[in-house]
Design a protein around this motif. Structure first.
Motif, PDB file in Angstrom:
ATOM      1  N   THR A  10       0.817  -1.212   0.000  1.00  0.00           N
ATOM      2  CA  THR A  10       0.000   0.000   0.000  1.00  0.00           C
ATOM      3  C   THR A  10       0.855   1.267   0.000  1.00  0.00           C
ATOM      4  N   ARG A  11       2.153   1.090   0.175  1.00  0.00           N
ATOM      5  CA  ARG A  11       3.108   2.202   0.100  1.00  0.00           C
ATOM      6  C   ARG A  11       4.488   1.609  -0.186  1.00  0.00           C
ATOM      7  N   ASP A  12       5.426   2.467  -0.555  1.00  0.00           N
ATOM      8  CA  ASP A  12       6.796   1.997  -0.779  1.00  0.00           C
ATOM      9  C   ASP A  12       7.376   1.478   0.531  1.00  0.00           C
ATOM     10  N   PRO A  13       8.223   0.435   0.495  1.00  0.00           N
ATOM     11  CA  PRO A  13       8.878  -0.049   1.720  1.00  0.00           C
ATOM     12  C   PRO A  13       9.685   1.079   2.364  1.00  0.00           C
ATOM     13  N   GLU A  14       9.678   1.070   3.689  1.00  0.00           N
ATOM     14  CA  GLU A  14      10.353   2.125   4.446  1.00  0.00           C
ATOM     15  C   GLU A  14      11.511   1.531   5.234  1.00  0.00           C
ATOM     16  N   SER A  15      12.697   2.074   5.019  1.00  0.00           N
ATOM     17  CA  SER A  15      13.882   1.622   5.737  1.00  0.00           C
ATOM     18  C   SER A  15      13.865   2.196   7.147  1.00  0.00           C
ATOM     19  N   LYS A  16      14.191   1.355   8.129  1.00  0.00           N
ATOM     20  CA  LYS A  16      14.227   1.794   9.531  1.00  0.00           C
ATOM     21  C   LYS A  16      15.645   1.690  10.058  1.00  0.00           C
ATOM     22  N   GLN A  17      15.981   2.578  10.963  1.00  0.00           N
ATOM     23  CA  GLN A  17      17.292   2.558  11.603  1.00  0.00           C
ATOM     24  C   GLN A  17      17.294   1.535  12.731  1.00  0.00           C
ATOM     25  N   SER A  18      18.423   0.888  12.905  1.00  0.00           N
ATOM     26  CA  SER A  18      18.570  -0.117  13.945  1.00  0.00           C
ATOM     27  C   SER A  18      19.783   0.225  14.795  1.00  0.00           C
ATOM     28  N   ASN A  19      19.686  -0.053  16.093  1.00  0.00           N
ATOM     29  CA  ASN A  19      20.827   0.155  16.988  1.00  0.00           C
ATOM     30  C   ASN A  19      21.852  -0.968  16.851  1.00  0.00           C
ATOM     31  N   SER A  20      21.463  -2.004  16.123  1.00  0.00           N
ATOM     32  CA  SER A  20      22.369  -3.147  15.921  1.00  0.00           C
ATOM     33  C   SER A  20      22.761  -3.205  14.442  1.00  0.00           C
ATOM     34  N   ASP A  21      23.281  -4.306  14.015  1.00  0.00           N
ATOM     35  CA  ASP A  21      23.719  -4.457  12.628  1.00  0.00           C
ATOM     36  C   ASP A  21      22.629  -5.008  11.713  1.00  0.00           C
ATOM     37  N   TYR A  22      21.384  -4.949  12.122  1.00  0.00           N
ATOM     38  CA  TYR A  22      20.295  -5.496  11.327  1.00  0.00           C
ATOM     39  C   TYR A  22      19.743  -4.461  10.361  1.00  0.00           C
ATOM     40  N   ASP A  23      19.431  -4.904   9.130  1.00  0.00           N
ATOM     41  CA  ASP A  23      18.683  -4.074   8.189  1.00  0.00           C
ATOM     42  C   ASP A  23      17.213  -4.326   8.470  1.00  0.00           C
ATOM     43  N   ILE A  24      16.435  -3.268   8.558  1.00  0.00           N
ATOM     44  CA  ILE A  24      15.019  -3.391   8.881  1.00  0.00           C
ATOM     45  C   ILE A  24      14.203  -2.597   7.868  1.00  0.00           C
ATOM     46  N   ALA A  25      13.088  -3.168   7.434  1.00  0.00           N
ATOM     47  CA  ALA A  25      12.152  -2.465   6.562  1.00  0.00           C
ATOM     48  C   ALA A  25      10.741  -2.686   7.091  1.00  0.00           C
ATOM     49  N   GLU A  26       9.924  -1.675   6.979  1.00  0.00           N
ATOM     50  CA  GLU A  26       8.509  -1.774   7.330  1.00  0.00           C
ATOM     51  C   GLU A  26       7.713  -1.687   6.035  1.00  0.00           C
ATOM     52  N   ILE A  27       6.745  -2.606   5.872  1.00  0.00           N
ATOM     53  CA  ILE A  27       5.866  -2.561   4.709  1.00  0.00           C
ATOM     54  C   ILE A  27       4.425  -2.640   5.175  1.00  0.00           C
ATOM     55  N   SER A  28       3.541  -2.139   4.355  1.00  0.00           N
ATOM     56  CA  SER A  28       2.113  -2.224   4.609  1.00  0.00           C
ATOM     57  C   SER A  28       1.491  -2.970   3.435  1.00  0.00           C
ATOM     58  N   VAL A  29       0.697  -4.011   3.745  1.00  0.00           N
ATOM     59  CA  VAL A  29       0.150  -4.891   2.715  1.00  0.00           C
ATOM     60  C   VAL A  29      -1.372  -4.983   2.856  1.00  0.00           C
ATOM     61  N   ALA A  30      -2.072  -4.828   1.725  1.00  0.00           N
ATOM     62  CA  ALA A  30      -3.517  -5.064   1.666  1.00  0.00           C
ATOM     63  C   ALA A  30      -3.707  -6.467   1.116  1.00  0.00           C
ATOM     64  N   ASP A  31      -4.450  -7.317   1.845  1.00  0.00           N
ATOM     65  CA  ASP A  31      -4.579  -8.704   1.387  1.00  0.00           C
ATOM     66  C   ASP A  31      -5.435  -8.800   0.128  1.00  0.00           C
ATOM     67  N   LEU A  32      -5.183  -9.843  -0.651  1.00  0.00           N
ATOM     68  CA  LEU A  32      -5.935 -10.069  -1.880  1.00  0.00           C
ATOM     69  C   LEU A  32      -7.076 -11.050  -1.663  1.00  0.00           C
ATOM     70  N   ASP A  33      -7.240 -11.529  -0.444  1.00  0.00           N
ATOM     71  CA  ASP A  33      -8.310 -12.461  -0.108  1.00  0.00           C
ATOM     72  C   ASP A  33      -9.501 -11.639   0.383  1.00  0.00           C
ATOM     73  N   LYS A  34     -10.187 -11.017  -0.553  1.00  0.00           N
ATOM     74  CA  LYS A  34     -11.274 -10.111  -0.174  1.00  0.00           C
ATOM     75  C   LYS A  34     -12.474 -10.900   0.320  1.00  0.00           C
ATOM     76  N   LYS A  35     -13.004 -10.464   1.437  1.00  0.00           N
ATOM     77  CA  LYS A  35     -14.174 -11.096   2.022  1.00  0.00           C
ATOM     78  C   LYS A  35     -15.386 -10.218   1.764  1.00  0.00           C
ATOM     79  N   LYS A  36     -16.474 -10.833   1.436  1.00  0.00           N
ATOM     80  CA  LYS A  36     -17.682 -10.069   1.124  1.00  0.00           C
ATOM     81  C   LYS A  36     -18.556  -9.965   2.363  1.00  0.00           C
ATOM     82  N   LYS A  37     -18.969  -8.737   2.672  1.00  0.00           N
ATOM     83  CA  LYS A  37     -19.900  -8.477   3.774  1.00  0.00           C
ATOM     84  C   LYS A  37     -21.085  -7.755   3.162  1.00  0.00           C
TER      85      LYS A  37
END
Length: 133
Positions: A10-37
């Motif tokens: 739902t948006r471009d991946p966002e790089s996050k800063q880490s206090n350690s040596d890890y690369d971190i990214a946050e993503i937001s995903v809209a599922d494709l399994d749409k449920k009908k109400k």
């Protein structure tokens, strides 16, 4: 609890800063399994944290609208909000990816890629060592 998620970013991946040596990214995903109400379709949205190789891959190769397939773990964090007599117990679901794959832009190839990932093909799997948890 483990999950499998097929959806669109739902948006471009966002790089996050880490206090350690890890690369971190946050993503937001809209599922494709749409449920009908009734007459409406309901789409669920998930915020997912990626680490190391998966994070680098998402930042480099993905953008808003891309279809992705993710497997991982759901954790529930509980906390209290408010002060005095108005303390409310709340919980938040956090999603951490164990595997991440951007699917081909060519829609005719996407079903084959999903089948491969559903079997958690080791060629695409990020090892559990990828996650700092």
């Amino acid at each position: 609890m483990h999950f499998q998620l097929l959806g669109r970013l739902t948006r471009d991946p966002e790089s996050k800063q880490s206090n350690s040596d890890y690369d971190i990214a946050e993503i937001s995903v809209a599922d494709l399994d749409k449920k009908k109400k009734g007459e409406e379709y309901i789409t669920s949205f998930y915020n997912v944290t990626l680490f190391n190789y998966s994070a680098k891959k998402a930042i480099a190769d993905c953008k808003k609208g891309d279809i992705v397939f993710i497997t991982g773990r759901q954790n529930i964090e509980k906390y209290q909000s408010g002060e005095g007599d108005k303390v409310v117990n709340k919980s938040v679901a956090k999603y951490t990816a164990d595997t991440f794959k951007a699917l081909p832009k060519d829609k005719s190839q996407a079903p084959q890629a999903v089948e491969t990932m559903a079997g958690v093909d080791s060629a695409f799997k990020s090892s559990n060592e990828d996650s700092p948890f």
